[in-house]
Design an enzyme around this catalytic site. Structure first.
Site, mmCIF file in Angstrom:
data_model
loop_
_atom_site.group_PDB
_atom_site.id
_atom_site.type_symbol
_atom_site.label_atom_id
_atom_site.label_comp_id
_atom_site.label_asym_id
_atom_site.label_seq_id
_atom_site.Cartn_x
_atom_site.Cartn_y
_atom_site.Cartn_z
ATOM 1 N N TYR A 96 0.870 -1.190 0.000
ATOM 2 C CA TYR A 96 0.000 0.000 0.000
ATOM 3 C C TYR A 96 0.901 1.231 0.000
ATOM 4 O O TYR A 96 1.996 1.204 -0.558
ATOM 5 C CB TYR A 96 -0.939 -0.154 1.225
ATOM 6 C CG TYR A 96 -1.844 0.981 1.561
ATOM 7 C CD1 TYR A 96 -2.871 1.381 0.704
ATOM 8 C CD2 TYR A 96 -1.705 1.672 2.774
ATOM 9 C CE1 TYR A 96 -3.714 2.429 1.051
ATOM 10 C CE2 TYR A 96 -2.555 2.710 3.119
ATOM 11 C CZ TYR A 96 -3.553 3.088 2.246
ATOM 12 O OH TYR A 96 -4.382 4.121 2.583
ATOM 13 N N ARG A 149 -7.795 11.380 -8.933
ATOM 14 C CA ARG A 149 -6.830 11.956 -7.969
ATOM 15 C C ARG A 149 -6.305 10.786 -7.149
ATOM 16 O O ARG A 149 -6.861 10.437 -6.124
ATOM 17 C CB ARG A 149 -7.517 13.001 -7.084
ATOM 18 C CG ARG A 149 -6.604 13.822 -6.218
ATOM 19 C CD ARG A 149 -6.051 13.102 -4.998
ATOM 20 N NE ARG A 149 -6.988 12.913 -3.913
ATOM 21 C CZ ARG A 149 -6.940 11.875 -3.074
ATOM 22 N NH1 ARG A 149 -6.041 10.913 -3.197
ATOM 23 N NH2 ARG A 149 -7.819 11.761 -2.115
ATOM 24 N N LYS A 167 -6.501 -1.170 -1.577
ATOM 25 C CA LYS A 167 -7.407 -0.837 -0.459
ATOM 26 C C LYS A 167 -8.172 -2.084 -0.019
ATOM 27 O O LYS A 167 -8.359 -2.328 1.164
ATOM 28 C CB LYS A 167 -8.388 0.258 -0.882
ATOM 29 C CG LYS A 167 -7.752 1.631 -1.032
ATOM 30 C CD LYS A 167 -7.751 2.410 0.276
ATOM 31 C CE LYS A 167 -6.957 3.698 0.156
ATOM 32 N NZ LYS A 167 -6.945 4.515 1.360
ATOM 33 N N GLU A 238 -13.077 5.882 -3.701
ATOM 34 C CA GLU A 238 -11.684 6.145 -3.331
ATOM 35 C C GLU A 238 -10.975 6.917 -4.433
ATOM 36 O O GLU A 238 -11.046 6.547 -5.613
ATOM 37 C CB GLU A 238 -10.963 4.810 -3.095
ATOM 38 C CG GLU A 238 -9.558 4.927 -2.545
ATOM 39 C CD GLU A 238 -9.499 5.384 -1.096
ATOM 40 O OE1 GLU A 238 -10.246 4.839 -0.266
ATOM 41 O OE2 GLU A 238 -8.712 6.309 -0.790
ATOM 42 N N ASP A 239 -10.303 7.965 -4.058
ATOM 43 C CA ASP A 239 -9.390 8.706 -4.935
ATOM 44 C C ASP A 239 -10.042 9.198 -6.228
ATOM 45 O O ASP A 239 -9.558 8.932 -7.344
ATOM 46 C CB ASP A 239 -8.127 7.873 -5.206
ATOM 47 C CG ASP A 239 -7.221 7.818 -3.977
ATOM 48 O OD1 ASP A 239 -7.658 8.259 -2.902
ATOM 49 O OD2 ASP A 239 -6.080 7.339 -4.091
ATOM 50 N N ASP A 261 -13.858 7.146 1.413
ATOM 51 C CA ASP A 261 -12.759 6.983 2.354
ATOM 52 C C ASP A 261 -11.926 8.254 2.497
ATOM 53 O O ASP A 261 -11.482 8.599 3.590
ATOM 54 C CB ASP A 261 -11.895 5.812 1.862
ATOM 55 C CG ASP A 261 -10.678 5.606 2.715
ATOM 56 O OD1 ASP A 261 -10.812 5.676 3.940
ATOM 57 O OD2 ASP A 261 -9.584 5.380 2.153
ATOM 58 N N ASP A 262 -11.699 8.962 1.386
ATOM 59 C CA ASP A 262 -10.856 10.167 1.455
ATOM 60 C C ASP A 262 -11.523 11.266 2.267
ATOM 61 O O ASP A 262 -10.857 12.076 2.897
ATOM 62 C CB ASP A 262 -10.534 10.668 0.046
ATOM 63 C CG ASP A 262 -9.764 9.620 -0.714
ATOM 64 O OD1 ASP A 262 -8.628 9.312 -0.309
ATOM 65 O OD2 ASP A 262 -10.321 9.052 -1.672
ATOM 66 N N ASN A 401 0.044 12.348 0.519
ATOM 67 C CA ASN A 401 0.737 11.123 0.095
ATOM 68 C C ASN A 401 1.171 11.228 -1.357
ATOM 69 O O ASN A 401 0.557 11.978 -2.111
ATOM 70 C CB ASN A 401 -0.218 9.931 0.227
ATOM 71 C CG ASN A 401 -0.453 9.543 1.659
ATOM 72 O OD1 ASN A 401 0.477 9.419 2.428
ATOM 73 N ND2 ASN A 401 -1.718 9.369 2.017
HETATM 74 N N1 LIG Z 1 -3.226 10.536 5.089
HETATM 75 C C1 LIG Z 1 -4.370 10.116 4.589
HETATM 76 O O1 LIG Z 1 -5.010 9.176 5.109
HETATM 77 C C2 LIG Z 1 -4.926 10.762 3.372
HETATM 78 C C3 LIG Z 1 -4.183 11.656 2.673
HETATM 79 N N2 LIG Z 1 -4.716 12.262 1.572
HETATM 80 C C4 LIG Z 1 -3.837 13.111 0.802
HETATM 81 O O2 LIG Z 1 -4.298 14.439 0.835
HETATM 82 C C5 LIG Z 1 -3.963 15.066 -0.382
HETATM 83 C C6 LIG Z 1 -5.185 15.812 -0.892
HETATM 84 O O3 LIG Z 1 -6.232 14.911 -1.149
HETATM 85 P P1 LIG Z 1 -7.673 15.479 -1.567
HETATM 86 O O4 LIG Z 1 -8.131 16.498 -0.609
HETATM 87 O O5 LIG Z 1 -8.530 14.321 -1.789
HETATM 88 O O6 LIG Z 1 -7.298 16.170 -2.948
HETATM 89 P P2 LIG Z 1 -8.061 17.350 -3.670
HETATM 90 O O7 LIG Z 1 -7.472 17.456 -5.006
HETATM 91 O O8 LIG Z 1 -9.515 17.189 -3.493
HETATM 92 O O9 LIG Z 1 -7.635 18.640 -2.818
HETATM 93 C C7 LIG Z 1 -6.351 19.194 -2.807
HETATM 94 C C8 LIG Z 1 -6.471 20.565 -2.179
HETATM 95 O O10 LIG Z 1 -5.182 21.134 -2.047
HETATM 96 C C9 LIG Z 1 -5.175 22.392 -2.712
HETATM 97 N N3 LIG Z 1 -3.850 22.660 -3.225
HETATM 98 C C10 LIG Z 1 -3.235 22.151 -4.322
HETATM 99 N N4 LIG Z 1 -2.011 22.681 -4.466
HETATM 100 C C11 LIG Z 1 -1.869 23.557 -3.451
HETATM 101 C C12 LIG Z 1 -0.846 24.463 -3.090
HETATM 102 N N5 LIG Z 1 0.265 24.555 -3.801
HETATM 103 N N6 LIG Z 1 -1.029 25.233 -2.002
HETATM 104 C C13 LIG Z 1 -2.173 25.154 -1.280
HETATM 105 N N7 LIG Z 1 -3.184 24.331 -1.581
HETATM 106 C C14 LIG Z 1 -3.038 23.538 -2.653
HETATM 107 C C15 LIG Z 1 -6.202 22.276 -3.809
HETATM 108 O O11 LIG Z 1 -6.621 23.569 -4.253
HETATM 109 P P3 LIG Z 1 -7.403 23.695 -5.672
HETATM 110 O O12 LIG Z 1 -8.608 22.799 -5.569
HETATM 111 O O13 LIG Z 1 -7.764 25.113 -5.734
HETATM 112 O O14 LIG Z 1 -6.447 23.213 -6.699
HETATM 113 C C16 LIG Z 1 -7.292 21.526 -3.041
HETATM 114 O O15 LIG Z 1 -7.981 22.403 -2.200
HETATM 115 C C17 LIG Z 1 -3.430 13.975 -1.315
HETATM 116 O O16 LIG Z 1 -2.034 14.048 -1.357
HETATM 117 C C18 LIG Z 1 -3.827 12.701 -0.654
HETATM 118 O O17 LIG Z 1 -2.885 11.676 -0.858
HETATM 119 C C19 LIG Z 1 -6.009 12.058 1.168
HETATM 120 C C20 LIG Z 1 -6.780 11.167 1.831
HETATM 121 C C21 LIG Z 1 -6.266 10.399 2.958
HETATM 122 C C1 LIG Z 2 -4.458 7.457 1.996
HETATM 123 C C2 LIG Z 2 -5.366 7.886 0.954
HETATM 124 O O1 LIG Z 2 -6.504 7.449 0.883
HETATM 125 C C3 LIG Z 2 -4.937 8.883 0.015
HETATM 126 O O2 LIG Z 2 -3.842 9.410 0.137
HETATM 127 O O3 LIG Z 2 -5.716 9.158 -0.902
HETATM 128 MG MG LIG Z 3 -7.402 7.825 -0.948
#
Ligand SMILES: NC(=O)C1=CN([C@@H]2O[C@H](COP(=O)(O)OP(=O)(O)OC[C@H]3O[C@@H](n4cnc5c(N)ncnc54)[C@H](OP(=O)(O)O)[C@@H]3O)[C@@H](O)[C@H]2O)C=CC1
Ligand SMILES: CC(=O)C(=O)O
Ligand SMILES: [Mg+2]
Length: 546
Positions: A96, A149, A167, A238-239, A261-262, A401
């Site tokens: 993973y 994503r 997953k 997911e994603d 999940d996200d 991530n």
């Molecule tokens: N640890 C965990 O369990 C998890 C971690 N994650 C991680 O979180 C991250 C985001 O996931 P997710 O929210 O689903 O993705 P999204 O694409 O939905 O959201 C990303 C967000 O970050 C913003 N963003 C992008 N670039 C920048 C920057 N340079 N400065 C500030 N903000 C920025 C985007 O803005 P805009 O929309 O305006 O581009 C958007 O608001 C991923 O890397 C994912 O791997 C996600 C789920 C679980």
């Molecule tokens: C961990 C996870 O679900 C993510 O980074 O999207």
């Molecule tokens: Mg995810």
């Protein structure tokens, strides 16, 4: 791809579900026609595992280990789970996050055999027929991604299949859910990734994704087909691209058995981490000012669930939201912004516009900083040092991530705060030694949550999955961090214990599902024994579909 577990017509050595390879006894070899197709030795599962461990040790990197284990999962499922479940701390990062990111980036090139269902937009109007091609007829969970994503890698289209596969492997490895009935699915809606479209070895649709309306209609068709073919099935999103993720969850959460999940799993593990961090600080959630760097599906999901948790502490919705500020790629979310979606608008508090995170930290003075931005290094030295100047114990979660997308590393977080940070990341960073003290970073990853939720949902045959389920999961996870572990700064239970931890969490969630009236089976007298009796064990027994 898995084979039908009950009545496989595959030759025994090609049937991953029933295959025992060198563990077939001589009697079995006589019966199933494998005599002579195997070497003479008859081995135990433990001996077979010893060989796999040797083979893994001889590989030079984790991607090679991922490929070796992936091949094993398609050859001998029991042995695969035996190995992975023997040492989750070692193997979760291989099957993973983060190794799966490397695999997904090259998924089209590494491809050998399909491992899930590919539902292409070209099959619009024929979704039910395609679904019916899946060999298992009692599907209980579909983990579906659009590839829009994947982790912090952006849109990688059909290469995203690695994630639903991985997953669902964690459903079994982390919560002992039997692997039968788990279907990985890639909804191939095209991709914006021109590099992949130009790659002759790309395996997905070479076209731009459809409009939201067309996508929603396609997902509606999928949902209707699932309900018809697999009435007990839970749909795990997911994603997906952030706005698709938020819109689709809102569309279906009150209508069908589903979760994202996200949005929800990530919220729960973050709240679990906040719970332990705040107990170490001796403070309440309502005393915090929380700044999000990233306001997409994960950020909005966590923020909304924190609002629910604060409401449980007695705050009004408005007061709860007032404790949360958010930034995205266009800067701080504040009322003058014209580009906000409805989920973001409710977090737009009066403040001067800024695109500078350090400036926002200086002005908002957050006690908690959460990175879900995909922007590697976004937590600069100035940002982290400012957090340290405002807070005795700054809470800093760099959740993006894989490893190279984290907003800062553990080493940076500790060094720039003189070891005072309560730090977690999406991946497990190594321990850091600072001034003679060893600091262990937390891993805030939704893998602590979604398998436990799935186990409880599967056992109780829940009708719906509510946010209360995820809040219960957060609480149950945090409760399993002992006082001694907290004293050492640990924010999450150790990964080595993940199976026990998630089974305990699932038991608590199941109780809550029964209490809320959403279960569709009678409540057992002893819920612990009842859950335990359903668990998959990686052994060559008939109970595991052997
Ligand atoms: N640890 C965990 O369990 C998890 C971690 N994650 C991680 O979180 C991250 C985001 O996931 P997710 O929210 O689903 O993705 P999204 O694409 O939905 O959201 C990303 C967000 O970050 C913003 N963003 C992008 N670039 C920048 C920057 N340079 N400065 C500030 N903000 C920025 C985007 O803005 P805009 O929309 O305006 O581009 C958007 O608001 C991923 O890397 C994912 O791997 C996600 C789920 C679980
Ligand atoms: C961990 C996870 O679900 C993510 O980074 O999207
Ligand atoms: Mg995810």
């Amino acid at each position: 791809m898995t084979s039908d577990r009950t009545a496989s017509s595959l030759p025994p050595l090609l049937d991953a579900v029933h295959n025992r390879e060198t563990a077939f006894t001589n009697e079995e070899r006589h019966k199933n026609g494998t005599l002579g197709l195997l070497p003479d030795a008859v081995e135990t599962l433990d001996r077979q595992m010893e060989r796999v461990l040797w083979q893994l040790d001889s590989k030079s990197n984790d991607l090679e280990r991922f490929l070796h284990l992936n091949g094993l999962s398609q050859r001998n499922e029991t042995l695969f789970f035996k190995v992975v479940m023997s040492d989750p701390k070692r193997f979760l990062p291989i099957v993973y996050d983060p190794t799966i990111a490397d695999a997904c980036l090259q998924y089209n090139r590494l491809f050998e055999r399909p491992q899930g269902l590919y539902l292409s937009l070209r099959h619009k109007g024929h979704v039910k027929e395609i679904l019916a091609n899946w060999p298992e007829k009692d599907v209980r969970f579909i983990c579906v991604s659009s590839g829009g994503r994947i982790l912090g890698l952006g849109d990688i289209g059909a290469n995203g299949m690695g994630i639903p596969v991985g997953k669902l492997q964690l459903y079994t490895a982390c919560a002992a859910i039997p692997p039968q009935g788990l279907m990985p699915m890639l909804l191939d809606i095209g991709t914006t990734n021109q590099k992949l479209i130009d790659d002759p070895l790309y395996l997905g649709l070479r076209q731009a994704p459809p409009s939201s309306d067309e996508l929603d209609a396609f997902v509606d068709e999928l949902v209707a087909a699932i309900q018809e073919l697999y009435p007990h099935c839970c749909l795990h999103f997911e994603d997906w691209k952030g706005d698709d993720a938020i819109r689709l969850l809102a569309r279906y959460r009150d209508k069908i058995l589903c979760y994202n999940d996200d949005i929800q799993g990530t919220a729960a593990i973050t709240i679990a981490g906040l719970d332990t961090a705040l107990s170490i600080k001796g403070e309440a959630l309502k005393e915090q000012r929380i700044l999000f760097y990233g306001a997409g599906s994960a950020g909005i999901g966590i923020a909304n669930m924190i609002v629910s948790a604060l409401q449980d502490e007695g705050l009004s919705e408005t007061d709860a939201r007032a404790r949360i500020s958010m930034m995205d790629i266009n800067g701080l979310i504040e009322p003058s912004r014209q580009d906000l979606n409805p989920s973001q608008k409710v977090f737009a508090h009066s403040h001067a516009a800024t695109k500078d995170l350090a400036e926002a930290v200086k002005s908002i003075k957050p006690t908690v900083l959460i990175g879900v931005s995909t922007n590697a290094g976004g937590f600069t030295e100035e940002v982290v040092r400012t957090m340290a100047s405002i807070n005795d114990k700054p809470v800093i979660f760099a959740l993006s991530n894989p490893t190279d997308k984290a907003e800062c590393t553990a080493e940076q977080a500790y060094r720039w705060t003189d070891g005072r940070a309560l730090f977690a990341a999406g991946v497990q960073f190594d321990d850091v030694t600072l001034n003679g003290k060893t600091l262990t970073p937390g891993q805030a990853n939704n893998f602590y949550i979604f398998p436990a939720v799935a186990l409880a949902v599967w056992a109780t045959q829940a009708r719906r999955i509510t946010d209360e389920v995820f809040l219960e999961a957060a609480k149950a996870t945090a409760e399993q961090v002992t006082a001694e572990q907290r004293a050492h700064g640990l924010l999450f239970p150790p990964q080595k214990d993940v199976l026990r931890v998630e089974i305990n969490t699932a038991i608590k969630i199941a109780r809550q599902i029964f209490k809320s009236g959403l279960a569709q089976v009678p409540e057992p007298e002893d819920i612990v024994d009842w859950i335990e009796s359903k668990l998959y064990r990686p052994e060559y027994t008939s109970a595991n579909g052997q």
